[in-house]
Design an enzyme around this catalytic site. Structure first.
Site, PDB file in Angstrom:
ATOM      1  N   LYS A 188       9.346   2.571   4.472  1.00 62.98           N
ATOM      2  CA  LYS A 188      10.100   1.538   3.741  1.00 62.98           C
ATOM      3  C   LYS A 188       9.318   1.044   2.532  1.00 62.98           C
ATOM      4  CE  LYS A 188       9.852  -2.895   5.276  1.00 62.98           C
ATOM      5  NZ  LYS A 188       9.459  -3.896   4.284  1.00 62.98           N
ATOM      6  N   ASN A 189       8.049   0.702   2.749  1.00 67.13           N
ATOM      7  CA  ASN A 189       7.287   0.065   1.680  1.00 67.13           C
ATOM      8  C   ASN A 189       6.870   1.032   0.575  1.00 67.13           C
ATOM      9  OD1 ASN A 189       7.654  -2.351   2.911  1.00 67.13           O
ATOM     10  ND2 ASN A 189       5.597  -2.474   3.820  1.00 67.13           N
ATOM     11  N   CYS A 205       8.084 -16.945   1.728  1.00 69.74           N
ATOM     12  CA  CYS A 205       8.959 -16.477   2.800  1.00 69.74           C
ATOM     13  C   CYS A 205       8.357 -16.927   4.116  1.00 69.74           C
ATOM     14  CB  CYS A 205       9.171 -14.972   2.738  1.00 69.74           C
ATOM     15  SG  CYS A 205       7.819 -14.019   3.362  1.00 69.74           S
ATOM     16  N   ARG A 218       3.009 -16.271  -0.485  1.00 72.38           N
ATOM     17  CA  ARG A 218       3.209 -14.987  -1.170  1.00 72.38           C
ATOM     18  C   ARG A 218       3.436 -15.172  -2.671  1.00 72.38           C
ATOM     19  NH1 ARG A 218       6.630 -10.994   2.549  1.00 72.38           N
ATOM     20  NH2 ARG A 218       5.402  -9.469   1.432  1.00 72.38           N
ATOM     21  N   ASP A 222       0.686  -5.675   9.151  1.00 72.98           N
ATOM     22  CA  ASP A 222       2.043  -5.399   9.638  1.00 72.98           C
ATOM     23  C   ASP A 222       2.057  -4.916  11.087  1.00 72.98           C
ATOM     24  OD1 ASP A 222       2.877  -6.108   7.125  1.00 72.98           O
ATOM     25  OD2 ASP A 222       3.155  -4.068   6.407  1.00 72.98           O
ATOM     26  N   ARG A 275      15.847  -4.808   8.852  1.00 69.67           N
ATOM     27  CA  ARG A 275      15.290  -4.645   7.494  1.00 69.67           C
ATOM     28  C   ARG A 275      14.311  -3.480   7.448  1.00 69.67           C
ATOM     29  NH1 ARG A 275      12.326  -9.431   5.140  1.00 69.67           N
ATOM     30  NH2 ARG A 275      11.980  -7.722   3.722  1.00 69.67           N
TER      31      ARG A 275
HETATM   32  N1  EPU Z   1      -1.080 -12.617  -3.322  1.00 66.98           N
HETATM   33  C1  EPU Z   1      -1.333 -13.643  -4.204  1.00 66.98           C
HETATM   34  N2  EPU Z   1      -0.917 -13.495  -5.497  1.00 66.98           N
HETATM   35  C2  EPU Z   1      -0.254 -12.390  -5.929  1.00 66.98           C
HETATM   36  C3  EPU Z   1       0.000 -11.340  -5.026  1.00 66.98           C
HETATM   37  C4  EPU Z   1      -0.422 -11.480  -3.705  1.00 66.98           C
HETATM   38  O1  EPU Z   1      -1.919 -14.665  -3.864  1.00 66.98           O
HETATM   39  O2  EPU Z   1       0.090 -12.326  -7.121  1.00 66.98           O
HETATM   40  C5  EPU Z   1      -1.489 -12.758  -1.910  1.00 66.98           C
HETATM   41  C6  EPU Z   1      -0.252 -12.878  -1.007  1.00 66.98           C
HETATM   42  O3  EPU Z   1       0.203 -14.207  -0.933  1.00 66.98           O
HETATM   43  C7  EPU Z   1      -0.767 -12.346   0.306  1.00 66.98           C
HETATM   44  C8  EPU Z   1      -1.849 -11.330  -0.099  1.00 66.98           C
HETATM   45  O4  EPU Z   1      -2.129 -11.584  -1.474  1.00 66.98           O
HETATM   46  O5  EPU Z   1      -1.368 -13.386   1.026  1.00 66.98           O
HETATM   47  C9  EPU Z   1      -1.439  -9.882   0.061  1.00 66.98           C
HETATM   48  O6  EPU Z   1      -0.209  -9.671  -0.595  1.00 66.98           O
HETATM   49  P1  EPU Z   1       0.241  -8.283  -1.207  1.00 66.98           P
HETATM   50  O7  EPU Z   1       0.627  -8.513  -2.632  1.00 66.98           O
HETATM   51  O8  EPU Z   1      -0.779  -7.243  -0.927  1.00 66.98           O
HETATM   52  O9  EPU Z   1       1.520  -7.957  -0.340  1.00 66.98           O
HETATM   53  P2  EPU Z   1       2.947  -7.532  -0.819  1.00 66.98           P
HETATM   54  O10 EPU Z   1       2.875  -6.480  -1.864  1.00 66.98           O
HETATM   55  O11 EPU Z   1       3.767  -8.732  -1.091  1.00 66.98           O
HETATM   56  C10 EPU Z   1       3.146  -5.531   0.887  1.00 66.98           C
HETATM   57  C11 EPU Z   1       4.106  -5.144   1.969  1.00 66.98           C
HETATM   58  C12 EPU Z   1       3.955  -6.074   3.160  1.00 66.98           C
HETATM   59  C13 EPU Z   1       2.514  -6.000   3.659  1.00 66.98           C
HETATM   60  C14 EPU Z   1       1.537  -6.316   2.507  1.00 66.98           C
HETATM   61  C15 EPU Z   1       0.098  -6.174   2.903  1.00 66.98           C
HETATM   62  C16 EPU Z   1       5.950  -4.256   0.714  1.00 66.98           C
HETATM   63  C17 EPU Z   1       7.362  -4.361   0.338  1.00 66.98           C
HETATM   64  N3  EPU Z   1       5.459  -5.226   1.477  1.00 66.98           N
HETATM   65  O12 EPU Z   1       3.513  -6.872   0.515  1.00 66.98           O
HETATM   66  O13 EPU Z   1       4.820  -5.579   4.162  1.00 66.98           O
HETATM   67  O14 EPU Z   1       2.335  -6.927   4.692  1.00 66.98           O
HETATM   68  O15 EPU Z   1       1.817  -5.456   1.384  1.00 66.98           O
HETATM   69  O16 EPU Z   1      -0.145  -4.916   3.395  1.00 66.98           O
HETATM   70  O17 EPU Z   1       5.285  -3.296   0.359  1.00 66.98           O
HETATM   71  C18 EPU Z   1       6.313  -5.724   5.973  1.00 66.98           C
HETATM   72  O18 EPU Z   1       6.610  -4.531   5.774  1.00 66.98           O
HETATM   73  O19 EPU Z   1       6.663  -6.342   7.012  1.00 66.98           O
HETATM   74  C19 EPU Z   1       5.513  -6.442   4.978  1.00 66.98           C
HETATM   75  C20 EPU Z   1       5.455  -7.765   4.914  1.00 66.98           C
END
Ligand code: EPU
Length: 440
Positions: free
Chosen positions: A23-24, A119, A124, A310, A402
């Site tokens: 998915k991701n 969320c 996030r 995850d 989802r």
């Molecule tokens: N963060 C910030 N500022 C930013 C971006 C991130 O503070 O500009 C923080 C976030 O708040 C979080 C941490 O950095 O605490 C990590 O966030 P990241 O950006 O790495 O996560 P993401 O891209 O929003 C993806 C996956 C998540 C998975 C995370 C970590 C997708 C669609 N989602 O999220 O997947 O947990 O990476 O591996 O790729 C799931 O599939 O259930 C899921 C939540």
């Protein structure tokens, strides 16, 4: 329509299950497809609500999308785009759609993308995404809850991420494909999904190196030089880890097919330390089994290649009946222990202190009525239900849908007793109060 799972626990899962596309990864490849005019076709696309939402976001830009359920493929024709806007009603449903920002900046030099907001699992933020795009020369204004990004010429830059954010790394990769010169993302996320995106973009004609390490270099290529492609996405390591957990939790024995074992190295290592058996039987197949009570371990969730956040909730379910005391430290999200209150209601002994959870293994869990609060917490309650004694019902299945394709069918293939029913129209026997575990 409110749907529920009804699970009869305590049946060891046995058999084989095949893992779908990640998915991701798929969601980001779909966004990347708009970088080329013409029709791009992605294979191994799971049938998930998140994929539907991303399709709506891209259709909203004017692209044409066809999802073929039988072939598990999605065709995206982004020859003509008529809009630069991703509306709040879609972005708020799925944060991952924020990835369209980098793709639109690349393709159209302008984007209006709703801020996703927090969320259930945490704040996030998207500040790294914004700062990175600004470093490439994009002017960003936050207006009425939307990010308005505009740039006349993208210029490569060095960008250091404070945290190796998956989404920020991907948005920057997308935004810098046509930027003049080189862009260097330092402290980049190293997840397999990042490598998949880089491979996808490189197949289209981009010049990206270093994906999978902490430094990714994107050498800008000529605008409009990317071509549409056919591409097969990687398997979903989190789906694989979930079914592995379910087999281990029920003391079963099963084969997980279509998995890239290297993507689960850290997770598998912890499962082995707990006493589970994992055998590589083919390059893309693992045999998983567990006979005895597991032993407790401690772990900290970390960006890849560390323990995946995850899969934290699945491991918590395993620890809930393991011998001894285990401590989980969640280092990525502020609120990712949403499964704890329901696990405690099922008889688990878990004490939560901020981002630490102390789990004292009990002999067994007992089924009850629980509710999925987010995707992974929901899936972990299903694993707990399969392990528990008696009947567990889980509501709010839209969270599980989802990220898990045909969850109940795959569990049934493994011999698990699970069914989905509509709460407004329950099976007749359930209405009459006659529906007991023998009916599952
Ligand atoms: N963060 C910030 N500022 C930013 C971006 C991130 O503070 O500009 C923080 C976030 O708040 C979080 C941490 O950095 O605490 C990590 O966030 P990241 O950006 O790495 O996560 P993401 O891209 O929003 C993806 C996956 C998540 C998975 C995370 C970590 C997708 C669609 N989602 O999220 O997947 O947990 O990476 O591996 O790729 C799931 O599939 O259930 C899921 C939540």
């Amino acid at each position: 329509m409110s749907e529920k799972f009804r699970i009869k626990g305590g049946v060891p899962l046995k058999g084989e299950v095949s893992i779908g596309g990640a998915k991701n990864a798929v969601l980001k490849l779909m966004a990347a497809a708009i970088l080329a005019k013409g029709e791009t076709k992605i294979y191994n696309v799971p049938d998930l609500t998140d994929v539907e939402i991303m399709s709506s976001v891209i259709e909203g830009l004017g692209a044409k999308i066809v999802y073929d359920k039988t072939e598990k493929s999605i065709s995206i024709d982004a020859t003509d785009l008529s809009s630069i806007t991703a509306k709040y009603e879609l972005v708020s449903k799925m944060r991952a759609s924020f990835i369209i920002l980098g793709a639109l900046v690349s393709r159209c030099k302008e984007a209006m993308v709703a801020l996703p907001g927090g969320c259930a699992i945490g704040e996030r933020r998207v500040d790294f995404h914004i700062k990175g795009l600004e470093a490439l020369g994009t002017k960003i204004k936050i207006e009425n809850g939307y990010v308005h990004a505009k740039v006349s010429k993208l210029t490569g830059a060095d960008v250091y991420l404070d945290i190796p954010s998956v989404g920020a790394t991907e948005n920057l990769m997308l935004a810098s494909v046509f930027a003049e010169g080189s862009t260097r993302i330092q402290n980049a996320a190293q997840e397999p999904e990042i490598i998949d995106l880089a491979n996808f973009l490189n197949t289209m004609g981009a010049d990206i190196s270093g994906a999978g390490t902490s430094e990714i270099v994107i050498n800008g290529v000529k605008e409009n030089s990317l071509r549409p492609i056919e591409y097969t996405t990687i398997p979903d390591r989190i789906e694989a880890g979930t079914y592995m957990s379910a087999i281990i939790a029920t003391k079963g024995k099963g084969i997980i097919r279509n998995v890239f074992p290297a993507h689960l190295t850290f997770f598998n290592d912890k499962l082995l330390k707990m006493g589970a058996n994992i055998k590589l039987i083919e390059p893309t197949a693992l045999e998983v089994s567990c006979k005895n009570r597991l032993s407790s371990i401690n772990f900290v969730t970390q960006p890849y290649p560390g323990f995946p956040t995850d899969l934290q909730s699945m491991a918590m379910v395993l620890l809930s009946t393991a011998e001894g005391v285990g401590v989980i430290t969640e280092s990525l999200y502020e609120n990712r222990f949403m499964q704890v209150p329901d696990l405690v209601r099922m008889g688990a002994d878990i004490h939560q202190d901020r981002n630490h959870a102390i789990i004292k293994g009990v002999k067994k869990l007992a089924g009850t009525d629980v509710s999925a609060s987010d995707l992974r917490a929901g899936a972990s309650l299903a694993v707990a239900g399969l392990m528990a004694e008696g009947i567990t019902t889980i509501e709010n299945l839209h969270h599980i849908d989802r990220g898990y394709e045909r969850f109940e069918e795959k569990i049934r293939l493994l011999g698990g007793k699970i069914e989905r029913y509509n709460d407004e129209n329950p099976p007749a026997k359930l209405k009459e109060g006659l529906y007991n575990e023998t009916h599952l």
